[in-house]
Motif scaffolding. Structure first.
Motif, PDB file in Angstrom:
ATOM      1  N   GLY A   1      -8.131  18.885  71.309  1.00  0.00           N
ATOM      2  CA  GLY A   1      -8.557  20.550  71.371  1.00  0.00           C
ATOM      3  C   GLY A   1      -7.064  20.627  71.130  1.00  0.00           C
ATOM      4  O   GLY A   1      -6.741  22.104  71.194  1.00  0.00           O
TER       5      GLY A   1
ATOM      6  N   ILE B   1      -4.112  20.870  73.270  1.00  0.00           N
ATOM      7  CA  ILE B   1      -3.574  21.284  74.668  1.00  0.00           C
ATOM      8  C   ILE B   1      -2.572  20.598  74.773  1.00  0.00           C
ATOM      9  O   ILE B   1      -2.534  18.975  74.440  1.00  0.00           O
TER      10      ILE B   1
ATOM     11  N   GLN C   1      -1.971  14.464  76.072  1.00  0.00           N
ATOM     12  CA  GLN C   1      -0.891  13.913  74.471  1.00  0.00           C
ATOM     13  C   GLN C   1       0.294  14.029  74.610  1.00  0.00           C
ATOM     14  O   GLN C   1       0.935  13.205  73.863  1.00  0.00           O
TER      15      GLN C   1
ATOM     16  N   VAL D   1      -6.276  -4.272  62.976  1.00  0.00           N
ATOM     17  CA  VAL D   1      -4.907  -5.577  63.204  1.00  0.00           C
ATOM     18  C   VAL D   1      -6.145  -6.196  63.765  1.00  0.00           C
ATOM     19  O   VAL D   1      -6.649  -6.035  64.886  1.00  0.00           O
TER      20      VAL D   1
ATOM     21  N   THR E   1      -6.920  10.156  67.214  1.00  0.00           N
ATOM     22  CA  THR E   1      -7.617  10.834  67.829  1.00  0.00           C
ATOM     23  C   THR E   1      -6.731  12.793  67.502  1.00  0.00           C
ATOM     24  O   THR E   1      -7.440  13.697  68.359  1.00  0.00           O
TER      25      THR E   1
ATOM     26  N   GLU F   1      -3.101   1.881  60.525  1.00  0.00           N
ATOM     27  CA  GLU F   1      -4.313   1.910  61.103  1.00  0.00           C
ATOM     28  C   GLU F   1      -5.506   1.851  60.381  1.00  0.00           C
ATOM     29  O   GLU F   1      -5.698   1.377  59.026  1.00  0.00           O
TER      30      GLU F   1
ATOM     31  N   ALA G   1       0.938   8.173  69.688  1.00  0.00           N
ATOM     32  CA  ALA G   1       1.589   6.838  70.127  1.00  0.00           C
ATOM     33  C   ALA G   1       2.353   6.568  68.993  1.00  0.00           C
ATOM     34  O   ALA G   1       3.645   6.164  68.796  1.00  0.00           O
TER      35      ALA G   1
HETATM   36  C1  LIG Z   1     -12.471  15.264  71.685  1.00  0.00           C
HETATM   37  C2  LIG Z   1     -10.455  15.036  72.606  1.00  0.00           C
HETATM   38  C3  LIG Z   1     -10.312  16.032  72.531  1.00  0.00           C
HETATM   39  C4  LIG Z   1      -9.307  15.773  73.200  1.00  0.00           C
HETATM   40  N1  LIG Z   1      -7.958  17.025  73.417  1.00  0.00           N
HETATM   41  C5  LIG Z   1      -6.688  16.868  74.143  1.00  0.00           C
HETATM   42  C6  LIG Z   1      -6.243  18.002  73.935  1.00  0.00           C
HETATM   43  O1  LIG Z   1      -6.732  18.665  73.741  1.00  0.00           O
HETATM   44  N2  LIG Z   1      -4.651  17.755  74.658  1.00  0.00           N
HETATM   45  C7  LIG Z   1      -3.962  16.820  74.574  1.00  0.00           C
HETATM   46  O2  LIG Z   1      -3.457  16.136  75.730  1.00  0.00           O
HETATM   47  N3  LIG Z   1      -5.229  15.384  74.630  1.00  0.00           N
HETATM   48  C8  LIG Z   1      -6.584  15.555  73.919  1.00  0.00           C
HETATM   49  N4  LIG Z   1      -7.108  14.395  74.635  1.00  0.00           N
HETATM   50  C9  LIG Z   1      -6.930  12.652  74.208  1.00  0.00           C
HETATM   51  C10 LIG Z   1      -5.745  12.765  72.954  1.00  0.00           C
HETATM   52  O3  LIG Z   1      -5.866  12.915  72.213  1.00  0.00           O
HETATM   53  C11 LIG Z   1      -5.892  11.354  73.105  1.00  0.00           C
HETATM   54  O4  LIG Z   1      -5.081  11.264  75.199  1.00  0.00           O
HETATM   55  C12 LIG Z   1      -4.573  10.433  72.637  1.00  0.00           C
HETATM   56  O5  LIG Z   1      -5.072  10.628  70.754  1.00  0.00           O
HETATM   57  C13 LIG Z   1      -4.291   9.503  72.353  1.00  0.00           C
HETATM   58  O6  LIG Z   1      -2.920   8.853  71.872  1.00  0.00           O
HETATM   59  P1  LIG Z   1      -3.151   7.856  71.104  1.00  0.00           P
HETATM   60  O7  LIG Z   1      -1.498   7.223  70.367  1.00  0.00           O
HETATM   61  O8  LIG Z   1      -2.297   6.684  71.893  1.00  0.00           O
HETATM   62  O9  LIG Z   1      -4.078   7.117  70.620  1.00  0.00           O
HETATM   63  P2  LIG Z   1      -5.005   7.168  69.069  1.00  0.00           P
HETATM   64  O10 LIG Z   1      -4.850   9.117  69.138  1.00  0.00           O
HETATM   65  O11 LIG Z   1      -6.467   6.990  69.923  1.00  0.00           O
HETATM   66  O12 LIG Z   1      -4.834   6.704  68.229  1.00  0.00           O
HETATM   67  C14 LIG Z   1      -4.926   5.815  68.040  1.00  0.00           C
HETATM   68  C15 LIG Z   1      -5.627   4.879  66.894  1.00  0.00           C
HETATM   69  O13 LIG Z   1      -5.005   3.195  66.439  1.00  0.00           O
HETATM   70  C16 LIG Z   1      -6.011   3.780  65.286  1.00  0.00           C
HETATM   71  N5  LIG Z   1      -6.804   1.439  65.962  1.00  0.00           N
HETATM   72  C17 LIG Z   1      -7.159   1.403  67.064  1.00  0.00           C
HETATM   73  N6  LIG Z   1      -7.602  -0.056  67.206  1.00  0.00           N
HETATM   74  C18 LIG Z   1      -6.993  -0.541  65.731  1.00  0.00           C
HETATM   75  C19 LIG Z   1      -6.137  -1.701  65.195  1.00  0.00           C
HETATM   76  N7  LIG Z   1      -7.357  -2.893  65.169  1.00  0.00           N
HETATM   77  N8  LIG Z   1      -5.964  -2.338  64.060  1.00  0.00           N
HETATM   78  C20 LIG Z   1      -5.653  -0.853  63.570  1.00  0.00           C
HETATM   79  N9  LIG Z   1      -5.361   0.535  64.139  1.00  0.00           N
HETATM   80  C21 LIG Z   1      -6.666   0.591  65.406  1.00  0.00           C
HETATM   81  C22 LIG Z   1      -7.304   3.682  66.228  1.00  0.00           C
HETATM   82  O14 LIG Z   1      -8.002   3.745  64.593  1.00  0.00           O
HETATM   83  C23 LIG Z   1      -7.058   5.197  66.053  1.00  0.00           C
HETATM   84  O15 LIG Z   1      -6.492   6.096  64.823  1.00  0.00           O
HETATM   85  C24 LIG Z   1      -8.720  14.489  73.287  1.00  0.00           C
HETATM   86  C25 LIG Z   1      -9.234  13.345  72.848  1.00  0.00           C
HETATM   87  C26 LIG Z   1     -10.598  13.495  72.192  1.00  0.00           C
HETATM   88  C27 LIG Z   1     -12.010  12.676  71.663  1.00  0.00           C
END
Ligand SMILES: Cc1cc2nc3c(=O)[nH]c(=O)nc-3n(C[C@H](O)[C@H](O)[C@H](O)COP(=O)(O)OP(=O)(O)OC[C@H]3O[C@@H](n4cnc5c(N)ncnc54)[C@H](O)[C@@H]3O)c2cc1C
Ligand code: SF4
Length: 501
Positions: A101, A103, A483, A219, A96, A49, A30
């Protein structure tokens, strides 16, 4: 030598204050998408981050060690409810995506239609064509394509064989990889940089257009003045307080678990913030094959069974290294030692459930307090998932499968016995070992201020210039890996921010 991070919070030990146009919290799918889109549009962007930058050459082969260095809470985050369920998240530059994975699924049109039916304002806010166009651009940049048979490895090909034997729809998984050699280490971070995670794609794109990435910066709060967001404050990994003031927008993209905590810590408790957590809990089972499987080799997750999606189940091959795989085989003493000696004969496959269960997230003293419970219908679905996973494994030629559910045979060798599981297997939620990796819905988007947290244009209902860009805004779960959908909606969010200027 750092590739991406301009400021490493571990080295910042004195109060730090800085200004920009847009500050983004979180560098996962995101946050990285918003950073890329806005910096391409000419905005001055800072991404904050909490995790540190990690390089492919530093990634550990051991799943246990990877958990310790790349995952939040060293992989020990747990949601409590009628079943204690671990939930996994990355904490690293790239979020994440670094440990997922790979996918890649597009947001199903039927899901967007359901959202629009429940709140017609979402039909205008998220037109299918706009979302689909964003997904097409994202997939091109991330090189999304179907897993090739030559790098799939036995664990994926066996899943195909089992589904084929049962006449159930299946296909190679579409993944965001380039030059993948099937080393099976996606969940520990690809050591070759072949998985096109955010740290290797959208974040460098953003940096090339002037964005700055700060690692090791946690944050704590959104700063507001007269119902307007003016920046964020927090603490560096070096222990110093910091503030980043933002002239145009504050964007929360810290994930569906962390974003509602930041809102609540900031006193922004308007609407159901932190409520309505939805997910895709996963069950998995292990099976033994006479042939060598070497489950740790081949594309980590390269094949999926789509034929049960109508029931809210999606089956996937899983790839774990030996340190995790060893915890999935049954037995004690000599029996366990015998099984360990033939660890290359075991496969683990999982099913993701489109569950009805809902949960709640609140900030806690050291980590979020997360509750989540399955409904009766979800438990039936989990039981069905174990049965079909076992069925497909036996149809693929497994000599034994291990349902891992108390009260039923620890070892099953026939499909008839697997069918009996669906009749007499436990209906206690706590008897199913499950985990969550896809979370949604804790700062919902909607037109009604009473039942949602952000407006259909991703802006907070009460605080101007504050946006939520991650899957917290999703009204519900998807039934597919999220994702690409998260990136597509974050792209729409970035377009809304640009339009406000
Ligand atoms: C093991 C695993 C395998 C997966 N495999 C798949 C897949 O194959 N395909 C798929 O579509 N999805 C998969 N997912 C899910 C997918 O990766 C997540 O849904 C996606 O990454 C979420 O995106 P995001 O940006 O919302 O959050 P995230 O990717 O979790 O990123 C959020 C970031 O914000 C940071 N953050 C949090 N709080 C704070 C704060 N207070 N201050 C500063 N930074 C902060 C975190 O450290 C993190 O780096 C998987 C998840 C896991 C755990
Ligand atoms: S399967 Fe291996 S080579 Fe392919 S992307 Fe994953 S870790 Fe990298």
């Amino acid at each position: 030598m750092s590739r991406l991070v301009t400021t490493d919070g571990r080295e910042v030990r004195a109060r730090h204050s800085i200004e920009t146009d847009v500050v983004i919290v979180g560098s996962g799918p995101a946050g990285a998408t918003v950073a890329r889109s806005l910096s391409l549009a000419g905005a001055r962007v800072i991404v904050l981050e909490e995790g540190n930058e990690a390089r492919p050459e530093d990634f550990a082969a051991s799943g246990v060690r990877a958990m310790a260095s790349l995952y939040r809470d060293m992989g020990t985050s747990i949601a409590f409810g009628n079943v204690s369920m671990p939930y996994l998240q990355g904490r690293v530059v790239g979020g994440t995506s670094v440990v997922n994975g790979a996918i890649s699924w597009q947001l199903p049109k039927a899901i967007l239609d359901d959202w629009a039916a429940a709140d017609p304002a979402l039909a205008d806010a998220l037109p299918y064509d706009t979302v689909a166009a964003a997904e097409a651009r994202i997939e091109e940049r991330l090189h999304v394509h179907a897993t090739k048979e030559r790098i799939a490895g036995p664990k994926n090909l066996l899943l195909a064989r089992g589904a084929e034997a049962l006449g159930v729809a299946h296909r190679p998984i579409r993944r965001n990889v380039r030059g993948c050699i099937g080393e099976g280490r996606c969940l520990q971070g690809c050591p070759h940089g072949n998985k096109l995670s955010m740290d290797l794609t959208f974040l460098p794109d953003a940096v090339a257009h002037g964005a700055r990435i700060f690692g090791g910066m946690r944050v704590d709060r959104v700063m507001t003045e007269k119902d307007r967001a003016v920046g964020v404050s927090g603490i560096t990994a070096g222990g110093a307080p910091f503030e980043v003031r933002a002239r145009r927008a504050v964007v929360l993209a810290a994930s569906a678990i962390q974003t509602p905590c930041i809102l609540r810590r900031s006193g922004l408790t308007h609407g159901p913030v932190g409520d309505g957590l939805s997910a895709h809990p996963g069950v998995s089972i292990t099976g033994r094959f006479d042939e060598s499987v070497k489950s740790w080799r081949g594309a980590t997750q390269g094949h999926e069974v789509t034929g049960y999606r109508g029931e809210g189940l999606k089956l996937e091959a899983l790839g774990f290294d030996v340190s995790i795989l060893a915890s999935r085989v049954p037995g004690v003493g000599r029996d366990f030692a015998r099984r360990l000696a033939e660890l290359d004969h075991y496969a683990v496959w999982g099913a993701a459930l489109r569950a009805e269960g809902r949960g709640r997230v609140r900030p806690g003293p050291s980590r979020p307090i997360v509750s989540y419970s399955l409904t009766k219908q979800d438990v039936l679905k989990a039981r069905r998932a174990v049965r079909v996973l076992g069925d497909v494994m036996l149809a693929a030629g497994a000599t034994e499968v291990y349902p891992g559910v108390p009260g039923f045979d620890p070892v099953v060798t026939t499909r008839a016995r697997m069918a009996a599981f669906e009749e007499s297997g436990s209906l206690a939620a706590s008897d199913y070992a499950m985990s969550m990796t896809h979370m949604f819905g804790t700062a919902k988007m909607g037109s009604d201020r009473g039942t949602s947290v952000v407006r259909p244009d991703f802006r907070h209902h009460v605080v101007d210039r504050l946006y939520v860009a991650d899957s917290s805004v999703f009204p519900g779960n998807l039934g597919v890996n999220p994702q690409i959908a998260i990136m597509a909606l974050a792209d729409v969010c970035a377009a809304r921010i640009t339009r406000v200027d």
